[in-house]
Write an enzyme that holds these catalytic residues in place. Structure first.
Site, short mmCIF file in Angstrom:
data_model
loop_
_atom_site.label_atom_id
_atom_site.label_comp_id
_atom_site.label_asym_id
_atom_site.label_seq_id
_atom_site.Cartn_x
_atom_site.Cartn_y
_atom_site.Cartn_z
N CYS A 1 -50.12 51.88 14.68
CA CYS A 1 -51.45 51.41 15.07
C CYS A 1 -52.30 52.57 15.62
O CYS A 1 -52.40 53.59 14.97
CB CYS A 1 -51.33 50.25 16.06
SG CYS A 1 -50.08 49.04 15.58
N GLU B 1 -44.91 44.92 13.16
CA GLU B 1 -44.38 43.71 13.81
C GLU B 1 -45.17 42.46 13.45
O GLU B 1 -44.70 41.34 13.70
CB GLU B 1 -44.36 43.91 15.33
CG GLU B 1 -45.69 43.93 16.02
CD GLU B 1 -46.42 45.25 15.89
OE1 GLU B 1 -47.56 45.34 16.38
OE2 GLU B 1 -45.87 46.21 15.27
N HIS C 1 -49.79 47.21 11.65
CA HIS C 1 -48.87 46.64 12.63
C HIS C 1 -47.61 46.14 11.91
O HIS C 1 -47.62 45.03 11.36
CB HIS C 1 -49.50 45.44 13.35
CG HIS C 1 -50.61 45.78 14.27
ND1 HIS C 1 -50.45 45.84 15.63
CD2 HIS C 1 -51.92 46.07 14.04
CE1 HIS C 1 -51.60 46.15 16.21
NE2 HIS C 1 -52.51 46.30 15.26
#
Length: 226
Positions: free
Chosen positions: A88, A200, A198
């Site tokens: 990020c 995740e 991202h």
């Protein structure tokens, strides 16, 4: 029997954002011999086998907190010595400079800048695009790399950002995306890998990238894709 020493993945906590989702995603793909720790302790980071640098919010705040917490030496040491992943805003923090907030000097690991998409950013047909770039988009893998293992080319990842990185050395680009222009979303040099998206929040392919990182020995494979 002697207990097997676990491999430690340190997620750097420098006071920017909730790291719970990153740690949970790493723990989900980790095997029994891997321990994930969220830490602001330089000694723990220095002793870890792998290090992950997250980033959220404004780059000036991120860089400022890295220095205020005294973690920059450990971050630089990790980038020099062990498998290192930035995600990020973390990828932007590794550049030389960002034009955000009138200009911010960053960590200068990758020569180049982070640039603003612009308030009037448009698609290739001239239609206006929203900034920040938010949501799912395809990532084109430009090199073969262990962190792309098991991830299809042009897989979709989740993005939230208004700035994008422009490295001076195009050979360090590991992945690109298209949002009105083709721009870099992954960088690689030696034992350091960095992504704008991202993982995740990117379902199976994001988890696969984290799994690859946990098993990565820090050696790159820099051959261009056919």
């Amino acid at each position: 029997m002697n207990e097997v020493k676990k491999s430690v993945v340190a997620v750097i906590d420098y006071g920017m954002g909730n790291l719970h989702s990153v740690a949970k995603a790493l723990e989900f793909v980790a095997d029994d011999n891997t321990k994930v720790v969220v830490t602001s302790d330089p000694a723990v980071i220095d002793a870890a086998d792998r290090v992950l640098l997250p980033g959220v919010g404004a780059i000036r705040d991120c860089i400022g907190e890295m220095y205020n917490t005294g973690l920059v030496p450990s971050i630089r040491k990790a980038m020099a010595e062990k498998p290192f992943l930035a995600i990020c805003v973390g990828i932007q923090s590794l550049m030389s400079h960002s034009e955000e907030n009138g200009g911010v000097d960053c960590l200068d690991h990758f020569k180049g800048n982070a640039l603003f998409f612009g308030e009037q950013h448009t698609d290739h047909d001239g239609s206006k695009l929203k900034v920040p770039h938010m949501g799912w988009n395809q990532v084109k893998q430009t090199i073969n790399h262990p962190l792309w293992e098991g991830i299809p080319d042009n897989a979709r990842f989740y993005f939230v950002h208004s700035f994008y990185v422009v490295p001076e050395n195009k050979n360090e680009v590991a992945g690109t995306c298209d949002y009105g222009l083709e721009f870099c979303v992954a960088l690689s040099r030696n034992n350091v890998f960095a992504v704008q998206f991202h993982p995740e929040k990117s379902h199976e392919d994001g988890l696969q990238l984290y799994k690859n990182f946990i098993h990565w020995d820090g050696k790159p494979s820099s051959a261009n894709k056919d």
